[in-house]
Design an enzyme around this catalytic site. Structure first.
Site, mmCIF file in Angstrom:
data_model
loop_
_atom_site.group_PDB
_atom_site.id
_atom_site.type_symbol
_atom_site.label_atom_id
_atom_site.label_comp_id
_atom_site.label_asym_id
_atom_site.label_seq_id
_atom_site.Cartn_x
_atom_site.Cartn_y
_atom_site.Cartn_z
ATOM 1 N N ARG A 51 0.843 -1.201 0.000
ATOM 2 C CA ARG A 51 0.000 0.000 0.000
ATOM 3 C C ARG A 51 0.869 1.237 0.000
ATOM 4 O O ARG A 51 2.083 1.144 0.141
ATOM 5 C CB ARG A 51 -1.028 -0.001 1.141
ATOM 6 C CG ARG A 51 -0.656 -0.632 2.455
ATOM 7 C CD ARG A 51 0.405 0.096 3.227
ATOM 8 N NE ARG A 51 0.106 1.501 3.374
ATOM 9 C CZ ARG A 51 1.007 2.448 3.539
ATOM 10 N NH1 ARG A 51 2.304 2.135 3.604
ATOM 11 N NH2 ARG A 51 0.686 3.701 3.673
ATOM 12 N N GLY A 52 0.199 2.398 -0.139
ATOM 13 C CA GLY A 52 0.947 3.639 -0.330
ATOM 14 C C GLY A 52 1.068 3.854 -1.838
ATOM 15 O O GLY A 52 1.418 2.913 -2.579
ATOM 16 N N ALA A 53 0.760 5.085 -2.279
ATOM 17 C CA ALA A 53 0.630 5.326 -3.722
ATOM 18 C C ALA A 53 1.845 4.874 -4.551
ATOM 19 O O ALA A 53 1.689 4.123 -5.521
ATOM 20 C CB ALA A 53 0.307 6.804 -3.949
ATOM 21 N N ARG A 96 -7.760 -0.605 -6.582
ATOM 22 C CA ARG A 96 -8.002 0.538 -5.676
ATOM 23 C C ARG A 96 -8.209 1.783 -6.547
ATOM 24 O O ARG A 96 -7.471 1.989 -7.500
ATOM 25 C CB ARG A 96 -6.822 0.759 -4.699
ATOM 26 C CG ARG A 96 -6.675 -0.371 -3.689
ATOM 27 C CD ARG A 96 -5.720 -0.002 -2.563
ATOM 28 N NE ARG A 96 -6.353 0.852 -1.574
ATOM 29 C CZ ARG A 96 -5.672 1.474 -0.595
ATOM 30 N NH1 ARG A 96 -4.356 1.326 -0.504
ATOM 31 N NH2 ARG A 96 -6.301 2.217 0.291
ATOM 32 N N GLN A 203 -2.108 2.888 9.938
ATOM 33 C CA GLN A 203 -0.832 2.936 9.192
ATOM 34 C C GLN A 203 0.213 3.767 9.925
ATOM 35 O O GLN A 203 1.414 3.522 9.790
ATOM 36 C CB GLN A 203 -1.044 3.541 7.787
ATOM 37 C CG GLN A 203 -1.777 2.646 6.812
ATOM 38 C CD GLN A 203 -3.275 2.901 6.829
ATOM 39 O OE1 GLN A 203 -3.842 3.334 7.838
ATOM 40 N NE2 GLN A 203 -3.939 2.610 5.726
ATOM 41 N N ASP A 244 -2.294 10.651 -2.449
ATOM 42 C CA ASP A 244 -2.693 9.609 -3.408
ATOM 43 C C ASP A 244 -3.055 10.183 -4.761
ATOM 44 O O ASP A 244 -2.976 9.500 -5.774
ATOM 45 C CB ASP A 244 -3.858 8.797 -2.839
ATOM 46 C CG ASP A 244 -3.347 7.900 -1.731
ATOM 47 O OD1 ASP A 244 -3.148 8.399 -0.607
ATOM 48 O OD2 ASP A 244 -3.082 6.719 -2.012
ATOM 49 N N ASN A 254 -5.631 12.376 0.293
ATOM 50 C CA ASN A 254 -4.699 11.564 1.084
ATOM 51 C C ASN A 254 -5.515 10.849 2.160
ATOM 52 O O ASN A 254 -6.734 11.046 2.286
ATOM 53 C CB ASN A 254 -3.588 12.431 1.702
ATOM 54 C CG ASN A 254 -2.488 11.575 2.302
ATOM 55 O OD1 ASN A 254 -2.002 10.636 1.673
ATOM 56 N ND2 ASN A 254 -2.081 11.856 3.523
ATOM 57 N N LYS A 255 -4.837 10.042 2.924
ATOM 58 C CA LYS A 255 -5.485 9.206 3.944
ATOM 59 C C LYS A 255 -6.498 9.992 4.761
ATOM 60 O O LYS A 255 -6.259 11.141 5.136
ATOM 61 C CB LYS A 255 -4.396 8.611 4.839
ATOM 62 C CG LYS A 255 -4.852 7.717 5.949
ATOM 63 C CD LYS A 255 -5.759 6.593 5.514
ATOM 64 C CE LYS A 255 -5.182 5.735 4.407
ATOM 65 N NZ LYS A 255 -6.209 4.838 3.780
HETATM 66 O O1 MRU Z 1 -4.597 3.227 2.259
HETATM 67 P P1 MRU Z 1 -3.129 3.451 2.142
HETATM 68 O O2 MRU Z 1 -2.352 2.924 3.298
HETATM 69 O O3 MRU Z 1 -2.599 2.970 0.802
HETATM 70 O O4 MRU Z 1 -2.977 5.026 2.161
HETATM 71 C C1 MRU Z 1 -1.707 5.584 1.994
HETATM 72 C C2 MRU Z 1 -1.684 7.065 2.064
HETATM 73 O O5 MRU Z 1 -2.689 7.713 2.223
HETATM 74 C C3 MRU Z 1 -0.349 7.712 1.839
HETATM 75 O O6 MRU Z 1 -0.248 8.904 2.544
HETATM 76 C C4 MRU Z 1 -0.181 8.012 0.340
HETATM 77 O O7 MRU Z 1 -0.456 6.868 -0.430
HETATM 78 C C5 MRU Z 1 1.187 8.496 0.024
HETATM 79 S S1 MRU Z 1 2.405 7.262 0.234
HETATM 80 C C6 MRU Z 1 3.902 7.962 -0.170
#
Ligand code: MRU
Length: 362
Positions: A51-53, A96, A203, A244, A254-255
Site C-alpha cells: 500500500r501507499g501510492a 483501488r 498505518q 494519493d 490523502n489518507k
Molecule cells: O490506504 P493506504 O495505506 O494505501 O494510504 C496511503 C496514504 O494515504 C499515503 O499517505 C499516500 O499513499 C502516500 S504514500 C507515499
C-alpha cells in the site's frame, strides 16, 4: 535484520514473482510474499498488503510485466497479445481507485507495448521488464529529490508531524513525507517526530512509528485526535504528508484525517506540506471533487483490532479511506521538480514544464 533492510516491493526474476513485505503483518512479523498470480497481486493491493501510492504503482508495473510474460506463451500475434494485456491491465487498475500511481504505472506499461508494436512479442516482454524496473528505480531518486526540497523548509531540532504512512514502506526507499526526515538524519539533524496513529487501519502506528523507530528517529505516537493539542503546545514546526492524487487545482486526496490535520495546522499557523511525486499529480482531474474516494468495509471501524466488536450490531458506518484537503490549506506541494505554491493551477503546470525540460533544481 531491520525493516529498512527489506525491499518494500521488488521483482524476483528467477521465481517470476512480485516480492512484497506483507504490511498487514507489521509490526509483529516481517513476512515476505512471493506473488506470481495476477489475482493474488490484485488481492494484495486491495487488502493493503502492499500500500501507499508509489508502492502500489511499482507493484502494478511488476505485476503487469509478469502477466505479460505469461500471455506471451500463448499469444504470438500482436493484437491478441494487446487484447489480453489490456484485460489484465484493467483488472489490476480496479484494485483501488484513489491512488493515481496505479493507473499511471499501468498506462506507462501500455505505452511500452504500443511503442514496440513492430517488434516480436518476446522483445515487447523484455521492454516491459525494463520499464517495470525503471518505474521502481525512479522512485528512489524521485523521493530523494523530494527529501532535498523538503529539507530546505525545516531545520535541525524541528518538531514534525505526519499522518498515515508515506514512508519507505509506502515507496521504495525514502518515502515521500519521510524523505526530508531521512535526509536530515543523514546530515546529523535531530527531529522530534509525531506520528498520528491514523484510524481506522493504523498505518501511522503500525508502519510509520515502526519504520521511524527502527531507523533510530525520536518518534512519538499520538492518536489522531491529539494533533490539535501537540500543535497548540508549540511542538510542531511543520507537517509533512504524502498523497494519493493531486488535482490540477492543488486539492489533494490523502489518507482519511489529513484534511483535519491541515485545518488544525492553519489554525496554529504551522506550514502544511504535501509531498507528491509528479506521478501522483493528475492534471486530468480538475479539482478534489472529481477524485473518486475509496470506501471500505464497516468492519475496519467496528471490529478490526478489537478483541470484541466495539459498535452496536447493525449500526450504519461510513468508512472513506481518503479525504480531500482543499488547496488553500496547503503551504506547498513538494515534487521532485521543485516546490509548487499557490496558485496551484499555475505552479503545477510549471512543475510539469520543468519535468519536460529535465530541470530538477530550484
Ligand atoms: O490506504 P493506504 O495505506 O494505501 O494510504 C496511503 C496514504 O494515504 C499515503 O499517505 C499516500 O499513499 C502516500 S504514500 C507515499
Amino acid at each position: 535484520m531491520n525493516i529498512m533492510d527489506y525491499d518494500t516491493v521488488a521483482l524476483d526474476d528467477e521465481k517470476s514473482a512480485l516480492v512484497i513485505i506483507d504490511q498487514t503483518k507489521l509490526p509483529y512479523s516481517t513476512e515476505l510474499l512471493e506473488l506470481t498470480d495476477l489475482k493474488d497481486i490484485w488481492d494484495a493491493i486491495y487488502m493493503l498488503k502492499v500500500r501507499g501510492a508509489p508502492a502500489i504503482g511499482v507493484a502494478a508495473g511488476i505485476g503487469i510485466y509478469l502477466e505479460a510474460k505469461k500471455i506471451a506463451r500463448d499469444e504470438k500475434e500482436f493484437s491478441a497479445f494487446l487484447g489480453k494485456f489490456r484485460q489484465a491491465k484493467d483488472y489490476l487498475d480496479s484494485s483501488r481507485p484513489t491512488a493515481v500511481n496505479l493507473s499511471w504505472a499501468l498506462n506507462r506499461m501500455e505505452q511500452v507495448v504500443l511503442s514496440h508494436r513492430n517488434q516480436s512479442i518476446g522483445k515487447i516482454v523484455d521492454a516491459l521488464r525494463r520499464e517495470a524496473q525503471e518505474i521502481r528505480n525512479e522512485d528512489i531518486w524521485v523521493c530523494r529529490a523530494i527529501g532535498e526540497y523538503g529539507l530546505t523548509l525545516i531545520k535541525d531540532g524541528d518538531g514534525l508531524l505526519t499522518h498515515c504512512n508515506a514512508g519507505k514502506l509506502a515507496a521504495v526507499k525514502y518515502g515521500t513525507a519521510t524523505a526530508p526526515m531521512y535526509l536530515g538524519k543523514e546530515k546529523g539533524y535531530h527531529f522530534k517526530i509525531y506520528a498520528d496513529e491514523t484510524r481506522p487501519l493504523l498505518q501511522g502506528a503500525r508502519l510509520t512509528a515502526f519504520e521511524l523507530q527502527e531507523s533510530g528517529f525520536d518518534v512519538t505516537l499520538i492518536c489522531d485526535n491529539m494533533a490539535g493539542m501537540v500543535m497548540r503546545n508549540g511542538w510542531i514546526n511543520a507537517v509533512f504528508v504524502g498523497c494519493d492524487r493531486v488535482a490540477a487545482n492543488g486539492d489533494v486526496a490523502n489518507k482519511i484525517g489529513t484534511s483535519m490535520v491541515a485545518a488544525l495546522a492553519k489554525r496554529y499557523d504551522i506550514p502544511f506540506y504535501v509531498c507528491a511525486p509528479t506521478a501522483t499529480i493528475d492534471m486530468a482531474t480538475p479539482t478534489g471533487n472529481d477524485i473518486r474516494i475509496e470506501e471500505r468495509k464497516p468492519e475496519e471501524i467496528t471490529e478490526m483490532w478489537y478483541t470484541r466488536r466495539m459498535a452496536p450490531e447493525g449500526v450504519r458506518v461510513f468508512n472513506p479511506a481518503f479525504d480531500i484537503t482543499d488547496n488553500e490549506l496547503i503551504s506547498g506541494i513538494i515534487t521532485e521538480y521543485g516546490i509548487a505554491r499557490a496558485p496551484y493551477s499555475e505552479s503545477l503546470k510549471g512543475i510539469f514544464q520543468r519535468k519536460v525540460s529535465g530541470i530538477n533544481h530550484q
